[in-house]
Design a protein around this motif. Structure first.
Motif, PDB file in Angstrom:
ATOM      1  N   CYS A 170       0.843  -1.192   0.000  1.00  0.00           N
ATOM      2  CA  CYS A 170       0.000   0.000   0.000  1.00  0.00           C
ATOM      3  C   CYS A 170       0.880   1.243   0.000  1.00  0.00           C
ATOM      4  N   SER A 171       0.285   2.390  -0.310  1.00  0.00           N
ATOM      5  CA  SER A 171       1.000   3.656  -0.407  1.00  0.00           C
ATOM      6  C   SER A 171       0.225   4.759   0.285  1.00  0.00           C
ATOM      7  N   GLN A 172       0.917   5.854   0.523  1.00  0.00           N
ATOM      8  CA  GLN A 172       0.309   7.012   1.161  1.00  0.00           C
ATOM      9  C   GLN A 172       0.978   8.278   0.640  1.00  0.00           C
ATOM     10  N   ARG A 173       0.176   9.318   0.380  1.00  0.00           N
ATOM     11  CA  ARG A 173       0.689  10.638   0.030  1.00  0.00           C
ATOM     12  C   ARG A 173       0.454  11.582   1.205  1.00  0.00           C
ATOM     13  N   PHE A 174       1.403  12.473   1.464  1.00  0.00           N
ATOM     14  CA  PHE A 174       1.226  13.493   2.490  1.00  0.00           C
ATOM     15  C   PHE A 174       2.168  14.652   2.179  1.00  0.00           C
ATOM     16  N   GLU A 175       2.175  15.674   3.009  1.00  0.00           N
ATOM     17  CA  GLU A 175       3.022  16.842   2.777  1.00  0.00           C
ATOM     18  C   GLU A 175       3.870  17.160   4.004  1.00  0.00           C
ATOM     19  N   LEU A 176       5.091  17.591   3.754  1.00  0.00           N
ATOM     20  CA  LEU A 176       5.982  18.102   4.792  1.00  0.00           C
ATOM     21  C   LEU A 176       6.582  19.406   4.274  1.00  0.00           C
ATOM     22  N   ASP A 177       6.466  20.471   5.050  1.00  0.00           N
ATOM     23  CA  ASP A 177       6.971  21.791   4.634  1.00  0.00           C
ATOM     24  C   ASP A 177       6.388  22.220   3.292  1.00  0.00           C
ATOM     25  N   GLY A 178       5.147  21.819   3.024  1.00  0.00           N
ATOM     26  CA  GLY A 178       4.504  22.187   1.776  1.00  0.00           C
ATOM     27  C   GLY A 178       4.959  21.386   0.577  1.00  0.00           C
ATOM     28  N   ARG A 179       5.796  20.388   0.798  1.00  0.00           N
ATOM     29  CA  ARG A 179       6.306  19.564  -0.299  1.00  0.00           C
ATOM     30  C   ARG A 179       5.585  18.214  -0.316  1.00  0.00           C
ATOM     31  N   PRO A 180       5.255  17.701  -1.490  1.00  0.00           N
ATOM     32  CA  PRO A 180       4.612  16.386  -1.561  1.00  0.00           C
ATOM     33  C   PRO A 180       5.587  15.279  -1.168  1.00  0.00           C
ATOM     34  N   VAL A 181       5.104  14.360  -0.360  1.00  0.00           N
ATOM     35  CA  VAL A 181       5.921  13.248   0.130  1.00  0.00           C
ATOM     36  C   VAL A 181       5.167  11.951  -0.120  1.00  0.00           C
ATOM     37  N   ARG A 182       5.907  10.894  -0.386  1.00  0.00           N
ATOM     38  CA  ARG A 182       5.313   9.580  -0.657  1.00  0.00           C
ATOM     39  C   ARG A 182       5.848   8.533   0.324  1.00  0.00           C
ATOM     40  N   ALA A 183       5.034   7.517   0.535  1.00  0.00           N
ATOM     41  CA  ALA A 183       5.468   6.345   1.295  1.00  0.00           C
ATOM     42  C   ALA A 183       4.825   5.116   0.685  1.00  0.00           C
ATOM     43  N   THR A 184       5.590   4.061   0.517  1.00  0.00           N
ATOM     44  CA  THR A 184       5.080   2.784   0.014  1.00  0.00           C
ATOM     45  C   THR A 184       5.688   1.656   0.832  1.00  0.00           C
ATOM     46  N   GLY A 185       4.873   0.649   1.118  1.00  0.00           N
ATOM     47  CA  GLY A 185       5.367  -0.486   1.895  1.00  0.00           C
ATOM     48  C   GLY A 185       4.840  -1.798   1.367  1.00  0.00           C
ATOM     49  N   ILE A 186       5.587  -2.859   1.636  1.00  0.00           N
ATOM     50  CA  ILE A 186       5.151  -4.218   1.329  1.00  0.00           C
ATOM     51  C   ILE A 186       5.422  -5.088   2.555  1.00  0.00           C
ATOM     52  N   ALA A 187       4.724  -6.182   2.644  1.00  0.00           N
ATOM     53  CA  ALA A 187       4.950  -7.132   3.738  1.00  0.00           C
ATOM     54  C   ALA A 187       4.557  -8.516   3.277  1.00  0.00           C
ATOM     55  N   LYS A 188       5.061  -9.518   3.967  1.00  0.00           N
ATOM     56  CA  LYS A 188       4.606 -10.884   3.751  1.00  0.00           C
ATOM     57  C   LYS A 188       4.392 -11.538   5.104  1.00  0.00           C
ATOM     58  N   MET A 200       6.809 -10.854   9.819  1.00  0.00           N
ATOM     59  CA  MET A 200       7.760 -11.797   9.259  1.00  0.00           C
ATOM     60  C   MET A 200       8.744 -11.071   8.351  1.00  0.00           C
ATOM     61  N   LEU A 201       8.244 -10.344   7.365  1.00  0.00           N
ATOM     62  CA  LEU A 201       9.096  -9.466   6.565  1.00  0.00           C
ATOM     63  C   LEU A 201       8.273  -8.244   6.184  1.00  0.00           C
ATOM     64  N   GLY A 202       8.824  -7.060   6.401  1.00  0.00           N
ATOM     65  CA  GLY A 202       8.149  -5.834   6.005  1.00  0.00           C
ATOM     66  C   GLY A 202       9.170  -4.794   5.587  1.00  0.00           C
ATOM     67  N   PHE A 203       8.862  -4.076   4.517  1.00  0.00           N
ATOM     68  CA  PHE A 203       9.767  -3.052   3.994  1.00  0.00           C
ATOM     69  C   PHE A 203       8.935  -1.819   3.653  1.00  0.00           C
ATOM     70  N   LEU A 204       9.301  -0.682   4.228  1.00  0.00           N
ATOM     71  CA  LEU A 204       8.556   0.549   4.040  1.00  0.00           C
ATOM     72  C   LEU A 204       9.548   1.644   3.669  1.00  0.00           C
ATOM     73  N   ALA A 205       9.262   2.362   2.590  1.00  0.00           N
ATOM     74  CA  ALA A 205      10.159   3.419   2.136  1.00  0.00           C
ATOM     75  C   ALA A 205       9.388   4.720   1.941  1.00  0.00           C
ATOM     76  N   THR A 206      10.056   5.820   2.223  1.00  0.00           N
ATOM     77  CA  THR A 206       9.509   7.147   1.991  1.00  0.00           C
ATOM     78  C   THR A 206      10.601   8.020   1.405  1.00  0.00           C
ATOM     79  N   ASP A 207      10.204   9.038   0.638  1.00  0.00           N
ATOM     80  CA  ASP A 207      11.197   9.982   0.124  1.00  0.00           C
ATOM     81  C   ASP A 207      11.382  11.168   1.063  1.00  0.00           C
ATOM     82  N   ALA A 208      10.781  11.111   2.256  1.00  0.00           N
ATOM     83  CA  ALA A 208      10.975  12.153   3.254  1.00  0.00           C
ATOM     84  C   ALA A 208      12.426  12.185   3.716  1.00  0.00           C
ATOM     85  N   CYS A 209      12.845  13.353   4.186  1.00  0.00           N
ATOM     86  CA  CYS A 209      14.188  13.497   4.746  1.00  0.00           C
ATOM     87  C   CYS A 209      14.097  13.348   6.265  1.00  0.00           C
ATOM     88  N   VAL A 210      14.757  12.324   6.776  1.00  0.00           N
ATOM     89  CA  VAL A 210      14.761  12.033   8.214  1.00  0.00           C
ATOM     90  C   VAL A 210      16.206  11.830   8.643  1.00  0.00           C
TER      91      VAL A 210
END
Length: 415
Positions: A170-188, A200-210
């Protein structure tokens, strides 16, 4: 069949800038299907992770911990399905390390910049020759032009499956500092699920700066709000791993505090992704026919609420009663009673099943009718609400029922 769960569509998944994915068929599984996945992360990506608390941690989990501690900066993940590389001793550790070395060499990286993951049958030697032979195919797939649809993410979700009936993404869109940000994850995951850390296994990525120093805390807080609150059968896997990646390419000001306004926006958005994936694992639980929410209220603290919730969610007697739609609800009270809350006053317990009030002040409500309980138990989604009458703490755990198919799936797992 999964409980009210459908397969994700590629067009609903968002590519993440700074992440490339490749999937290949390496022949690790007995069936002919994709079983080897690589994630390639751009330089500057920050990575955090949590792993199983099972003391019999698989070789790749041990190597992941070593490589993260080395602090070289993670640039690649490699995941195989069909073999857990767990209970394999020193040869298993050697195979996990050789996998990292081979992928690192192909990418011009240090071996400690690669994290390995495996899932499948425990105590079987990893077919290293097939895995290594499949890496060039996976890298070739990762080198294909990236599209604006999530085809690669969907392929990865399919490539990490074992007994799952559907990919989970699944994916999610949101904003940080007025900039569009994305997140997508998968799991099994579908069985051997009581992670006690993640899934068991999960991987989640975002283009946010952390900031990198925050990533392990972020992974832990996400896990505690999602994967640490699900159970299918009460078994903690040897391979549980949950990885969070922040590529920093959205251009927001670096997040240094999860309790800051921006940190809360990030945490809430990523929690939505993690929780949806965690729920998907329960909905796709081996043989599951019902999705059950166990909500415990009125505890003195969150810990005792979780004791009661997991006692109910793990009970085979409770879970089989839900499968049969049998309102034998004394089983729920019995589970609360043995949960380990030593000074529990059972005269304070309330129990609701959906909209049906069953127990008040520790005893059966005079107005309760068994046909009402059976009606509530026939639903595909059920909420069990338990009041302890001791305080204000609340916790929620998600689980499923036990059906005949659970035994069949696990009896035939290696055949």
């Amino acid at each position: 069949m999964p409980v009210q769960l459908t397969a994700p569509l590629a067009q609903d998944l968002l590519p993440i800038a700074g992440v490339r994915i490749g999937v290949a068929e390496a022949g690790i599984r007995k069936a002919h299907r994709k079983d080897l996945t690589v994630f390639l992360l751009d330089e500057g990506s920050a990575v955090g992770a949590v792993f199983t608390q099972n003391r019999y941690a698989a070789a790749p989990v041990q190597v992941c911990r070593e490589h993260l501690a080395a602090g070289q900066g993670i640039r690649a993940l490699v995941i195989n399905t069909g073999n857990a590389n767990a209970g394999t001793g020193q040869s298993g550790l050697s195979h996990a390390r050789q996998t990292c070395t081979a992928l690192a060499r192909s990418l011009g990286l240090h071996h400690e910049q690669v994290l390995p993951f495996s899932t499948g049958v425990i105590m079987e030697p990893l077919p290293l020759d097939r895995l290594l032979a499949g890496l060039p195919m996976a890298l070739s797939d990762a080198a294909q032009p990236q599209t604006e649809t999530g085809d690669q993410w969907l392929g990865a979700a399919q490539g990490i499956m074992t007994t799952d009936t559907l990919p989970k993404a699944c994916s999610q869109r949101f904003e940080l500092d007025g900039r569009p940000v994305r997140a997508t994850g998968i799991a099994k995951g579908a069985g051997m699920i009581r992670p006690n850390m993640a899934t068991m296994l999960g991987f989640l990525a975002t283009d946010a700066c952390v900031t990198p120093a925050l990533m392990d805390t972020l992974a832990r807080r996400l896990a505690d709000a999602s994967f640490n609150r699900v159970t299918v059968d009460g078994d903690t896997s040897t391979n549980d791993s949950f990885v969070v990646v922040a590529t920093g390419q959205a251009g927001n000001a670096p997040i240094t505090d999860l309790d800051s306004p921006a940190g809360q926006v990030l945490l809430n958005a990523l929690t939505m992704v993690a929780r949806q994936l965690a729920h998907a694992i329960v909905r796709d639980g081996e043989g599951a026919t019902k999705f059950i929410t166990v909500q415990v209220e009125g505890g003195r603290d969150n810990a005792e609420c979780l004791l009661a919730a997991y006692a109910v969610a793990h009970s085979p007697l409770v879970k089989t009663a839900f499968f049969a739609s049998d309102p034998n609800l004394g089983r729920i009270l019995a589970a609360v009673g043995y949960a380990g809350i030593h000074d529990l006053d059972v005269n304070g317990i309330d129990l609701h099943l959906g909209d049906v009030h069953v127990v008040k002040a520790g005893g059966r409500l005079p107005e309760y009718k068994e046909e009402d309980g059976q009606r509530a138990m026939k639903a595909a989604e059920i909420v069990v609400r338990i009041g302890l009458g001791r305080g204000t703490a609340t916790e929620t755990v998600w689980t499923c029922d036990f059906s005949h198919d659970y035994v069949t799936i696990n009896a035939d797992y290696r055949s």
